[in-house]
Design a protein around this motif. Structure first.
Motif, short mmCIF file in Angstrom:
data_model
loop_
_atom_site.label_atom_id
_atom_site.label_comp_id
_atom_site.label_asym_id
_atom_site.label_seq_id
_atom_site.Cartn_x
_atom_site.Cartn_y
_atom_site.Cartn_z
N UNK A 74 0.64 -1.25 -0.03
CA UNK A 74 -0.02 0.04 0.03
C UNK A 74 0.89 1.37 0.03
N UNK A 75 2.10 1.04 0.14
CA UNK A 75 3.08 2.22 0.32
C UNK A 75 3.30 2.85 -1.06
N UNK A 76 3.81 4.01 -1.11
CA UNK A 76 4.45 4.45 -2.25
C UNK A 76 5.91 5.30 -1.89
N UNK A 77 6.89 5.11 -2.86
CA UNK A 77 8.01 5.47 -2.68
C UNK A 77 8.29 7.07 -2.85
N UNK A 78 8.94 7.78 -1.96
CA UNK A 78 9.80 7.23 -1.00
C UNK A 78 8.97 6.78 0.08
N UNK A 79 9.47 5.64 1.14
CA UNK A 79 8.59 5.11 2.04
C UNK A 79 8.74 6.04 3.10
N UNK A 132 12.22 -8.74 0.11
CA UNK A 132 11.70 -7.58 0.85
C UNK A 132 12.66 -6.40 0.49
N UNK A 133 13.83 -6.56 0.33
CA UNK A 133 14.72 -5.39 -0.18
C UNK A 133 14.18 -4.73 -1.58
N UNK A 134 13.74 -5.63 -2.32
CA UNK A 134 13.17 -5.27 -3.57
C UNK A 134 12.06 -4.44 -3.48
N UNK A 135 11.03 -4.88 -2.63
CA UNK A 135 9.71 -4.41 -2.38
C UNK A 135 9.94 -3.11 -1.68
N UNK A 136 11.03 -2.94 -1.02
CA UNK A 136 11.25 -1.69 -0.31
C UNK A 136 12.12 -0.69 -1.02
N UNK A 377 4.41 13.46 -3.69
CA UNK A 377 3.62 12.72 -4.45
C UNK A 377 3.97 11.33 -4.80
N UNK A 378 3.57 10.56 -5.73
CA UNK A 378 3.74 9.08 -5.81
C UNK A 378 4.87 8.75 -6.78
N UNK A 379 5.77 8.00 -6.39
CA UNK A 379 6.75 7.52 -7.73
C UNK A 379 6.55 6.06 -7.69
N UNK A 380 6.44 5.47 -8.85
CA UNK A 380 6.62 3.94 -8.92
C UNK A 380 7.27 3.65 -10.15
N UNK A 381 7.92 2.49 -10.46
CA UNK A 381 8.36 1.95 -11.52
C UNK A 381 7.38 1.78 -12.80
N UNK A 382 7.68 2.22 -13.94
CA UNK A 382 6.71 2.21 -14.85
C UNK A 382 5.99 3.38 -15.13
N UNK A 383 5.93 4.43 -14.50
CA UNK A 383 5.23 5.66 -14.48
C UNK A 383 5.76 6.68 -15.30
N UNK A 384 4.99 7.46 -16.22
CA UNK A 384 5.45 8.49 -16.83
C UNK A 384 6.03 9.69 -16.17
N UNK A 385 7.16 10.35 -16.79
CA UNK A 385 7.77 11.49 -16.26
C UNK A 385 8.29 12.39 -17.30
#
Length: 504
Positions: A74-79, A132-136, A377-385
């Motif tokens: 449920x979290x978004x980066x940065x944690x 867990x490292x990868x997920x975080x 705001x939200x950052x995640x892999x695969x998003x547009x920038x």
């Protein structure tokens, strides 16, 4: 003679703690777990007497990790700082147990099955630390890969088990399965996947990881093979990207059999989604409930399909790096998210959604950037920038390829440039569940892409035909036909199109 007057009561206290109900808060339970581990490490007793406690502590730690994972989903980066600290604490504990308890010095007191069984759960703990490292979004602990390789190298039976067609005992199969799951996840470029996608992949591989190939001899075809030096602390490398040097103990790994299995599941899922559109089945709720899918729960069918395509590509044809990186250091303006980019271009000027980042290396095809003033705001892999170097310069449209966050206030992104400009448009696909248009970006042709393309939110592409509306200047409405789906991530879809010569 060893004095057990202190050891036995302490071992019983640890067993009593393990038998009691765990704390409701998983991080409180972790603190109590660490106290029990410290007490066990201080005892001067043989491994055979401690084995029941070690196994119980390992099981409890895996339970703590499982209870913590929903926070990452449920979290978004940065944690958040407390979540980031929790990730590091659990990962260190998982790796420590996998690293510290070595039964080699007492192998004569244990039969070979017990030794391999102990190594199997150690490998499972190391694999959980990696996941867990990868997920975080944090680097795996040092020396995680060396620890996993050591667990594999020290048993003759495991070396023999790498021979094709070799029958495996349950304990050997469990150990090799846990190791192969780590390798299969590592070659998927886990830094480019979201926490939800990684959890799904982990569940998927729990059943099928044994189908991968692992050998001390080179495998074929080379285009789908990875290798790693079993005496070093490095993840697997694609052979097409960099061949092994031929020194040390080199292991070769291939997930091509999994790629073929994934292709079959892609075809099955595409057919089911098409059928759902015809008969009106709820695409997001019913398609994956059947046991015949062979797919875990946790993603919608459309999300699972997008992820399966990427899994197939990365297992079957690993990417090579054709363009050199250059070390740079300069600030850029960044706008994160497709809808924010759309709104900014629709408005004709940047607003509060724009922030400053620092480029620290670049290539003709992308950038690596790091936050300099905190991240909002939200950052995640695969998003547009969108990124530009200065006021008045055009915005490059990028896709986030990977995310790292070693510190709560700091995020690193790897970007792939997909266009040097864009036009805000709206699209509506024939047969889509949405009855309104969706914001999208019209991208001009560029090298490697002969036609115009559209980037839209994931799940927008529902059929080949769509309507596009452009409101910049004069109102323009056209019916288009998708020619190819070039990119699909958890956040966006990018497809080339042509104006439909036979509009409906």
């Amino acid at each position: 003679m060893r004095d057990d007057s202190h050891s036995r009561p302490q071992i019983q206290r640890i067993r009593d703690w393990l038998a009691a109900e765990p704390a409701a808060e998983c991080l409180d339970d972790l603190a109590a777990w660490q106290a029990q581990l410290k007490a066990l490490l201080e005892l001067d007793t043989p491994m055979a007497e401690r084995s029941s406690c070690i196994g119980g502590l390992a099981a409890r730690l895996l339970d703590i990790s499982d209870r913590f994972k929903p926070r990452l989903l449920a979290a978004t980066l940065p944690l958040a700082r407390e979540v980031h600290a929790g990730v590091l604490d659990i990962v260190r504990s998982l790796h420590e147990v996998g690293l510290r308890f070595d039964v080699d010095e007492e192998r004569e007191a244990l039969d070979e099955d017990a030794v391999v069984e102990a190594a199997a759960w150690q490998m499972r703990l190391v694999g959980e630390a990696f996941l867990l490292s990868c997920m975080g979004g944090v680097e795996p602990p040092h020396p995680l890969w060396k620890t996993a390789n050591r667990l594999l190298l020290r048993h003759d039976r495991l070396i023999e088990a790498l021979a094709p067609g070799q029958a495996l005992s349950p304990s050997v199969g469990a150990l090799l399965g846990a190791y192969k799951r780590m390798l299969a996840t590592a070659v998927l470029q886990p830094e480019s996947l979201t926490a939800r996608e990684l959890a799904w992949v982990h569940d998927y591989l729990d059943v099928v990881a044994g189908a991968t190939e692992l050998s001390w001899r080179p495998l074929q075809p080379e285009s789908s093979v990875f290798w790693l030096n079993a005496r070093e602390d490095n993840p697997p490398v694609a052979q097409v990207r960099r061949p092994p040097l031929g020194t040390g103990r080199v292991l070769f790994f291939s997930a091509l059999a999994l790629a073929k299995r994934v292709q079959e599941q892609i075809e099955w899922l595409e057919a089911r989604i098409a059928e759902a559109e015809v008969v009106g089945i709820e695409r997001d709720g019913e398609l994956l409930e059947s046991d015949s899918s062979g797919l875990p729960l946790g993603l919608t069918p459309v999300e699972a399909l997008s992820l399966l395509h990427r899994m197939h590509e990365r297992w079957a044809t690993p990417q090579t790096r054709d363009q050199p990186r250059r070390r740079k250091l300069y600030t850029v303006q960044v706008c994160k998210g497709l809808r924010e980019i759309w709104r900014m271009h629709k408005r004709g000027r940047p607003g509060d959604e724009v922030s400053e980042w620092m480029v620290y290396n670049e290539s003709p095809g992308g950038y690596a950037i790091i936050s300099v003033g905190g991240v909002h705001g939200v950052i995640s892999a695969g998003m547009a920038l969108a990124l530009r170097r200065g006021i008045g310069e055009p915005w490059s449209i990028c896709v986030v390829r990977w995310v790292r966050s070693e510190k709560p206030e700091e995020v690193e992104l790897g970007l792939q440039v997909v266009s040097e400009s864009c036009v805000p448009v709206s699209v509506a696909f024939r047969g889509a569940s949405e009855r309104s248009t969706t914001p999208a970006l019209l991208l001009p042709p560029r090298e490697g892409r002969r036609n115009n393309a559209i980037m839209s939110p994931a799940g927008t592409y529902a059929s080949r035909r769509f309507v596009m509306v452009r409101e910049t200047g004069q109102l323009y409405v056209a019916q288009g036909r998708v020619q190819s789906l070039d990119m699909q991530t958890a956040n966006i879809e990018l497809y080339q199109y042509e104006i439909d010569p036979y509009p409906i």
